[in-house]
Enzyme design. Structure first.
Site, PDB file in Angstrom:
ATOM      1  N   ARG A  38       6.289 -22.111  91.608  1.00 58.45           N
ATOM      2  CA  ARG A  38       6.762 -21.478  90.146  1.00 58.45           C
ATOM      3  C   ARG A  38       5.948 -21.650  89.203  1.00 58.45           C
ATOM      4  O   ARG A  38       6.673 -22.058  88.394  1.00 58.45           O
ATOM      5  CB  ARG A  38       8.582 -21.911  90.269  1.00 58.45           C
ATOM      6  CG  ARG A  38       9.235 -20.526  89.440  1.00 58.45           C
ATOM      7  CD  ARG A  38      10.192 -20.031  88.909  1.00 58.45           C
ATOM      8  NE  ARG A  38      10.436 -18.897  88.828  1.00 58.45           N
ATOM      9  CZ  ARG A  38      11.413 -18.354  88.983  1.00 58.45           C
ATOM     10  NH1 ARG A  38      12.000 -18.533  90.081  1.00 58.45           N
ATOM     11  NH2 ARG A  38      11.868 -17.500  88.266  1.00 58.45           N
TER      12      ARG A  38
ATOM     13  N   GLN B 283      12.709 -15.008  97.892  1.00 59.04           N
ATOM     14  CA  GLN B 283      13.464 -14.245  97.422  1.00 59.04           C
ATOM     15  C   GLN B 283      13.716 -13.529  98.721  1.00 59.04           C
ATOM     16  O   GLN B 283      14.534 -13.002  98.833  1.00 59.04           O
ATOM     17  CB  GLN B 283      13.109 -13.973  95.884  1.00 59.04           C
ATOM     18  CG  GLN B 283      13.780 -12.048  95.431  1.00 59.04           C
ATOM     19  CD  GLN B 283      15.506 -12.591  95.183  1.00 59.04           C
ATOM     20  OE1 GLN B 283      16.072 -13.944  94.556  1.00 59.04           O
ATOM     21  NE2 GLN B 283      16.630 -12.162  95.708  1.00 59.04           N
TER      22      GLN B 283
ATOM     23  N   ASP C 148      14.988  -4.664  89.865  1.00 61.57           N
ATOM     24  CA  ASP C 148      14.678  -5.659  89.086  1.00 61.57           C
ATOM     25  C   ASP C 148      14.519  -5.436  87.661  1.00 61.57           C
ATOM     26  O   ASP C 148      14.248  -4.240  87.467  1.00 61.57           O
ATOM     27  CB  ASP C 148      13.511  -6.293  90.183  1.00 61.57           C
ATOM     28  CG  ASP C 148      12.798  -7.316  89.589  1.00 61.57           C
ATOM     29  OD1 ASP C 148      13.834  -7.902  88.651  1.00 61.57           O
ATOM     30  OD2 ASP C 148      11.887  -7.828  89.755  1.00 61.57           O
TER      31      ASP C 148
ATOM     32  N   CYS D  91      17.457  -9.505  92.745  1.00 62.76           N
ATOM     33  CA  CYS D  91      17.261 -10.948  92.312  1.00 62.76           C
ATOM     34  C   CYS D  91      17.145 -11.106  91.086  1.00 62.76           C
ATOM     35  O   CYS D  91      17.805 -12.529  91.679  1.00 62.76           O
ATOM     36  CB  CYS D  91      15.344 -10.435  93.052  1.00 62.76           C
ATOM     37  SG  CYS D  91      14.628  -9.761  91.303  1.00 62.76           S
TER      38      CYS D  91
ATOM     39  N   ARG E 267      19.813 -17.065  99.108  1.00 55.25           N
ATOM     40  CA  ARG E 267      18.621 -18.256  97.922  1.00 55.25           C
ATOM     41  C   ARG E 267      18.819 -19.679  99.113  1.00 55.25           C
ATOM     42  O   ARG E 267      17.372 -20.704  99.770  1.00 55.25           O
ATOM     43  CB  ARG E 267      18.396 -18.878  96.832  1.00 55.25           C
ATOM     44  CG  ARG E 267      17.870 -17.049  96.297  1.00 55.25           C
ATOM     45  CD  ARG E 267      16.552 -17.128  96.698  1.00 55.25           C
ATOM     46  NE  ARG E 267      15.389 -17.486  95.691  1.00 55.25           N
ATOM     47  CZ  ARG E 267      15.090 -17.739  94.874  1.00 55.25           C
ATOM     48  NH1 ARG E 267      15.481 -16.990  93.686  1.00 55.25           N
ATOM     49  NH2 ARG E 267      14.531 -19.018  94.996  1.00 55.25           N
TER      50      ARG E 267
ATOM     51  N   HIS F  36       6.876 -13.411  95.634  1.00 53.63           N
ATOM     52  CA  HIS F  36       8.283 -14.136  95.563  1.00 53.63           C
ATOM     53  C   HIS F  36       8.837 -13.855  96.989  1.00 53.63           C
ATOM     54  O   HIS F  36      10.063 -13.725  97.189  1.00 53.63           O
ATOM     55  CB  HIS F  36       8.750 -13.591  94.837  1.00 53.63           C
ATOM     56  CG  HIS F  36      10.618 -13.936  93.881  1.00 53.63           C
ATOM     57  ND1 HIS F  36      10.325 -15.291  94.589  1.00 53.63           N
ATOM     58  CD2 HIS F  36      11.480 -13.963  93.012  1.00 53.63           C
ATOM     59  CE1 HIS F  36      11.710 -16.291  93.581  1.00 53.63           C
ATOM     60  NE2 HIS F  36      12.139 -15.459  92.890  1.00 53.63           N
TER      61      HIS F  36
END
Length: 315
Positions: free
Chosen positions: A112, A142, A234, A274, A302, A139
């Site tokens: 990440r 996600q 987001d 998210c 997730r 991502h």
């Protein structure tokens, strides 16, 4: 529990869902549903006994770290948390050297970080699978959880429309790719100068031609949410953009998900985010804590989407 597989992902990377076929993505979602059901029923499913996942974090995390670490444990394996202070990469060791060394110790790497080129370089030099846990460009994990949530709630992806309202960031890019791959219509509304990356949009349009997905890119939130089955938001200011926060708060006025905007969506729309969320900025508390919100089911997914991925690349 045994899970049959026709996928050929053993030893393969996940840098972006652009590299996965529609069939692969849908089968991963199907496996995630099966793994989740077993988890909920308390069934033991530990096919990764003896496997180790190295997790490199240059960006802090709640969901990515805990879901991957817990997922590996539940699958019978082990996860190592590594940040730049723990690794010599923080003192100048090259990405290529780090990749070659970690390949001697662990069975896969999840990273990440900020720059997508770091993930690409890591994957190029590693002899083990590399999973993109987030970059500034994509991502993908996600997006897998997002599709899984829509599939669970709506029962299908076909014929549905997802509206994303906000910054044309890594989450928007991965949703654009994921939806165009599986045939889910997507509309993205961003303020001017915050649009999605042109190359990502071009790529998504090419996928949409094959899948039948309809893509709308606009600067008008009302246009985007018209007849939407799902509305997604987001944060307006992501990690690394803190100095832009004041300007972004001004530029994103009118892009808040609130009671007025959602009137343009279908009556049974679902709200997704998210997380983490900045309540009363990109979304009102009324919406994110309301009956249409599935953000915590989405966050939980997730774990299950990533477990399906881990099983397939490490089986």
């Amino acid at each position: 529990m045994m899970i049959a597989s026709d996928l050929n992902l053993k030893g393969k990377d996940l840098l972006t869902l652009a590299d996965y076929s529609k069939e692969t993505i849908l089968e991963l979602l199907d496996k995630a549903k099966t793994i989740k059901e077993a988890h909920v029923n308390g069934e033991l499913f530990a096919p990764l006994k003896g496997k180790t996942l190295g997790m490199i974090f240059e960006k802090s995390s709640t969901r990515t770290r805990v879901s991957f670490e817990a997922g590996m444990h539940q699958l019978g394996g082990h996860a190592l948390y590594l940040n730049s202070r723990d690794l010599q990469i923080g003192r100048g060791e090259t990405i290529s050297d780090t990749a070659k060394v970690l390949s001697q110790y662990v069975d896969a790497i999840m990273i990440r970080t900020f720059s997508h080129t770091i993930v690409e370089e890591l994957a190029e030099h590693a002899t083990i699978p590399v999973i993109n846990g987030l970059t500034d460009l994509y991502h993908p994990c996600q997006a897998l959880a997002d599709l899984l949530t829509i599939l669970e709630v709506k029962g299908t992806l076909k014929g549905l429309k997802l509206a994303y309202i906000g910054d044309g960031n890594n989450v928007a890019h991965s949703l654009l790719v994921a939806c165009s791959k599986v045939g889910l219509d997507i509309s993205i509304a961003t303020p001017q100068n915050y649009e999605v990356d042109a190359k990502v949009a071009e790529l998504a349009h090419s996928f949409a031609e094959a899948s039948g997905s309809k893509i709308v890119l606009t600067n008008d939130p009302v246009e985007a949410v018209q007849k939407a089955d799902a509305i997604y938001s987001d944060v307006w200011t992501s990690m690394g953009q803190e100095e832009e926060n004041e300007q972004r708060l001004k530029d994103f006025q009118g892009f808040q998900i609130n009671g007025e905007l959602v009137k343009h969506a279908k009556a049974d729309y679902i709200f997704l985010h998210c997380l983490p969320a900045h309540r009363e900025e990109e979304v009102t508390t009324e919406i994110i804590d309301g009956n249409h919100s599935y953000v915590f089911q989405q966050a939980g997914n997730r774990l299950h989407a990533q477990k399906a991925l881990l099983v397939e690349i490490l089986k």
